[in-house]
Design an enzyme around this catalytic site. Structure first.
Site, short mmCIF file in Angstrom:
data_model
loop_
_atom_site.label_atom_id
_atom_site.label_comp_id
_atom_site.label_asym_id
_atom_site.label_seq_id
_atom_site.Cartn_x
_atom_site.Cartn_y
_atom_site.Cartn_z
N LEU A 127 9.81 29.32 6.23
CA LEU A 127 8.92 28.20 6.55
C LEU A 127 7.50 28.52 6.09
O LEU A 127 7.16 29.66 5.85
CB LEU A 127 8.95 27.94 8.06
CG LEU A 127 10.21 27.28 8.60
CD1 LEU A 127 10.23 27.34 10.13
CD2 LEU A 127 10.32 25.83 8.13
N THR A 185 6.28 16.55 2.00
CA THR A 185 6.99 17.32 0.98
C THR A 185 6.06 18.05 0.02
O THR A 185 6.52 18.76 -0.87
CB THR A 185 7.92 16.38 0.17
OG1 THR A 185 7.17 15.20 -0.17
CG2 THR A 185 9.15 15.99 0.97
N GLY A 186 4.73 17.87 0.17
CA GLY A 186 3.78 18.69 -0.59
C GLY A 186 3.69 18.33 -2.06
O GLY A 186 3.92 17.18 -2.47
N ALA A 191 -10.23 25.58 -15.21
CA ALA A 191 -11.22 26.34 -14.43
C ALA A 191 -11.42 25.71 -13.06
O ALA A 191 -12.52 25.34 -12.68
CB ALA A 191 -12.54 26.41 -15.19
N GLU A 223 -9.43 31.68 -8.83
CA GLU A 223 -9.00 32.66 -7.82
C GLU A 223 -8.04 33.68 -8.45
O GLU A 223 -8.26 34.88 -8.36
CB GLU A 223 -8.34 31.97 -6.63
CG GLU A 223 -9.34 31.19 -5.76
CD GLU A 223 -8.72 30.58 -4.51
OE1 GLU A 223 -7.50 30.78 -4.26
OE2 GLU A 223 -9.45 29.90 -3.77
N HIS A 261 -29.46 37.15 14.52
CA HIS A 261 -30.06 37.93 13.45
C HIS A 261 -29.56 39.36 13.52
O HIS A 261 -29.50 39.93 14.61
CB HIS A 261 -31.58 37.93 13.59
CG HIS A 261 -32.26 38.78 12.56
ND1 HIS A 261 -32.37 38.37 11.25
CD2 HIS A 261 -32.82 40.01 12.64
CE1 HIS A 261 -33.00 39.33 10.56
NE2 HIS A 261 -33.27 40.34 11.38
P1 NAD Z 1 -7.99 21.91 -9.89
O1 NAD Z 1 -7.92 20.44 -9.81
O2 NAD Z 1 -8.79 22.68 -8.90
O3 NAD Z 1 -8.55 22.35 -11.33
C1 NAD Z 1 -7.88 21.99 -12.51
C2 NAD Z 1 -8.82 22.21 -13.68
O4 NAD Z 1 -8.06 22.05 -14.87
C3 NAD Z 1 -9.96 21.21 -13.75
O5 NAD Z 1 -11.16 21.91 -13.98
C4 NAD Z 1 -9.58 20.33 -14.94
O6 NAD Z 1 -10.70 19.79 -15.61
C5 NAD Z 1 -8.83 21.30 -15.82
N1 NAD Z 1 -7.90 20.70 -16.76
C6 NAD Z 1 -7.13 19.61 -16.58
N2 NAD Z 1 -6.39 19.38 -17.70
C7 NAD Z 1 -6.70 20.36 -18.59
C8 NAD Z 1 -6.27 20.69 -19.91
N3 NAD Z 1 -5.35 19.95 -20.52
N4 NAD Z 1 -6.79 21.77 -20.52
C9 NAD Z 1 -7.73 22.53 -19.89
N5 NAD Z 1 -8.18 22.26 -18.64
C10 NAD Z 1 -7.66 21.20 -17.99
O7 NAD Z 1 -6.46 22.38 -9.91
P2 NAD Z 1 -5.77 23.78 -9.59
O8 NAD Z 1 -6.70 24.90 -9.79
O9 NAD Z 1 -4.49 23.74 -10.35
O10 NAD Z 1 -5.46 23.68 -8.07
C11 NAD Z 1 -4.64 22.60 -7.60
C12 NAD Z 1 -5.03 22.20 -6.22
O11 NAD Z 1 -4.62 23.20 -5.31
C13 NAD Z 1 -6.53 22.05 -6.07
O12 NAD Z 1 -6.90 20.72 -6.24
C14 NAD Z 1 -6.81 22.54 -4.70
O13 NAD Z 1 -6.96 21.42 -3.87
C15 NAD Z 1 -5.58 23.32 -4.30
N6 NAD Z 1 -5.94 24.73 -4.10
C16 NAD Z 1 -6.82 25.03 -3.11
C17 NAD Z 1 -7.20 26.33 -2.92
C18 NAD Z 1 -8.15 26.67 -1.81
O14 NAD Z 1 -8.30 25.87 -0.90
N7 NAD Z 1 -8.84 27.79 -1.89
C19 NAD Z 1 -6.71 27.33 -3.74
C20 NAD Z 1 -5.84 26.98 -4.74
C21 NAD Z 1 -5.46 25.67 -4.91
#
Ligand code: NAD
Length: 471
Positions: A40, A145-146, A183, A189, A442
């Site tokens: 889970l 379902t995410g 990016a 990360e 502080h």
């Molecule tokens: P994201 O939406 O954060 O970033 C995707 C990036 O890919 C954007 O900058 C976009 O412009 C770029 N992109 C899109 N198409 C492209 C292409 N063809 N070529 C090059 N760049 C391109 O997506 P992610 O990093 O895959 O993460 C997915 C989701 O998972 C996020 O929206 C976030 O909400 C979630 N997430 C959250 C955390 C956290 O809370 N710390 C960590 C990981 C993921």
């Protein structure tokens, strides 16, 4: 086919689904939760937030031992790296937390079904598992379902060298050269994990900036820091193809030479898991991206069926899903409940971290909103100095007329923890002056929030005041 009756059937055991199941069991309901994974916790726990934070922590310790312990007068000699041990630690953390949810389910009398669930009209779900089909009739059904990584045409995922976050969380050795597509949260990360451990990391981003959802000034400052950490960024770069050729990966982008590397991480966003779960049969409407359309209290277009988390619209964040779960169940139970989407924080766990709540400066400008801005650099914080973490700043945006907080953006050590104060203040409708008048202990990093709030009215203490001054 065997048949059972429940008050609530939850489709998905992630941070949306399992939290909803536990909350419903607290209300005395009979609850079933279906997930096709034996563990889970969903993507967040198995192949997302938790394992990535485990590896981020381990890789940061390694980087510290290599580069920054000496300044504290601590010498460690030759620093070794055991990626296998890092991975085992990560796996153990995931296992422990998943067992914790199992325990909570048992305690709450929640029945688990291992298999794939599909809606069978609006009042029933069929589970297909190893032992055949089971029909569950329910007064209410919750779809949680995410989502899954978005594919990119031309990028041939092979589940190994060219993969998504799932593969990048499980590399058995440090890649020589990792190419990250996107990016965003995941790219930065997981790119950080492998960069710290010694990989060359090239990030290809379609836009002219990194972290498009974040405040631009904060993202640009982070960009400069990440470049110093050795990330190579190629902005305005659209990937056309990524393939494995003769044991190497080849990435082709418009107008540049192909890049050869040994691993590719595709991280361009996520798409909802709403195919093949019987939405059509239940008459549930989705938008063009496949996200389920919900109305008040997360009700779908089918009576008695609700949806929350990554499979509906909004940011794909675990804490948003969990919060929606609580609100949805309480609302079904007739209690007052509400999610304030203006105060849902976002955190990127790089080093330093980025954290944000509310509107960005660009959003306020686009909306023509009059605002004031206060910025406090971490290098002026005593606590940041003692930690040796002086990169970054706190930026606060407040309404020009009412002084009400509109957005708080932090780049700095432990920004992910600091943002909680800002989110709480915004949730209670605080003004920048309220935040400025909070007594912060502080020396703490949180003092930077108070200083940035004071800076809105040119009254910050630990930075030079601008020439003009009010009272
Ligand atoms: P994201 O939406 O954060 O970033 C995707 C990036 O890919 C954007 O900058 C976009 O412009 C770029 N992109 C899109 N198409 C492209 C292409 N063809 N070529 C090059 N760049 C391109 O997506 P992610 O990093 O895959 O993460 C997915 C989701 O998972 C996020 O929206 C976030 O909400 C979630 N997430 C959250 C955390 C956290 O809370 N710390 C960590 C990981 C993921």
């Amino acid at each position: 086919m065997t048949q059972h009756q429940y008050d609530l059937v939850v489709l998905g055991g992630g941070p949306g689904g399992y939290v909803a199941a536990i909350r419903a069991s607290q209300l005395g309901w009979s609850v079933a939760c279906i997930d096709e994974n034996a563990q889970l916790g969903g993507t967040c726990l198995r192949v997302g937030c938790i394992p990535s934070k485990a590896l981020l922590e381990s890789s940061e310790r390694y980087a510290e031992a290599c580069h920054s312990l000496a300044q504290h007068g601590v010498s460690v000699g030759q620093v070794g790296l055991d990626v296998g041990q890092m991975q085992r630690r990560k796996t153990q953390i995931v296992k422990t937390l998943a067992l914790g949810i199992d325990g909570l389910f048992k305690q709450g009398g929640i029945t688990r079904y291992l298999g794939r669930g599909r809606l069978d009209g609006s009042g029933a779900v069929t589970v297909t598992g190893d032992d055949g089909e089971t029909r569950l009739d329910a007064k209410s059904i919750l779809i949680a379902t995410g989502s899954r990584p978005a594919p990119l045409p031309g990028v041939e995922l092979d589940g190994d060298r060219i993969g998504t976050s799932t593969e990048a969380l499980a590399y058995g050795e440090v890649p020589e050269h990792l190419v990250v597509i996107g990016a965003g949260y995941i790219g930065l990360e997981l790119g950080s994990v492998w960069r710290r451990l010694g990989a060359k990391v090239t990030v290809l981003e379609a836009l002219d900036r990194i972290l498009p959802g974040m405040d631009l000034e904060i993202a640009q400052a982070a960009h400069q820091i990440f470049k110093k950490q050795g990330f190579e960024f190629r902005l305005q770069t659209r990937v056309q193809q990524a393939v494995v050729d003769g044991g190497r990966c080849v990435v082709r982008c418009e107008g540049t030479e192909p890049i050869q590397c040994d691993r590719v991480l595709l991280a361009i966003g996520r798409v909802p898991n709403t195919d093949d779960i019987g939405l059509d049969r239940a008459g549930i409407e989705v938008d063009r991206r496949g996200e389920i359309l919900v109305g008040e209290n997360y009700a779908t277009s089918a009576p008695g069926v609700y949806a929350i988390g990554d499979c509906i619209r909004g940011p794909k964040l675990a804490h948003k899903a969990s919060h929606e779960a609580l609100v949805c169940i309480d609302a079904i139970a007739g209690q007052f409940a509400h999610v304030d989407y203006d105060t849902v924080p976002g955190v990127v766990y790089t080093h330093p971290e980025l954290a944000s709540v509310g509107r960005t400066e660009e959003q306020l400008q686009a909306a023509g909103r009059e605002y004031r801005k206060g910025v406090f650099p971490m290098q002026a914080s005593g606590r940041a100095r003692t930690l040796g973490e002086i990169d970054g700043k706190v930026k606060i945006l407040a309404d020009a007329e009412t002084d009400r907080l509109l957005g708080v953006h932090i780049l700095g050590a432990r920004a992910g923890d600091l943002i909680a104060e800002a989110a709480a203040a915004m949730a209670f409708g605080a003004s920048a002056e309220d935040l400025a008048h909070l007594c912060h202990a502080h020396p703490t990093l949180a003092e930077a929030l108070g200083e940035a709030a004071l800076a809105i009215h040119h009254r910050a203490i630990h930075i030079p005041a601008p020439p003009r001054r009010g009272k």
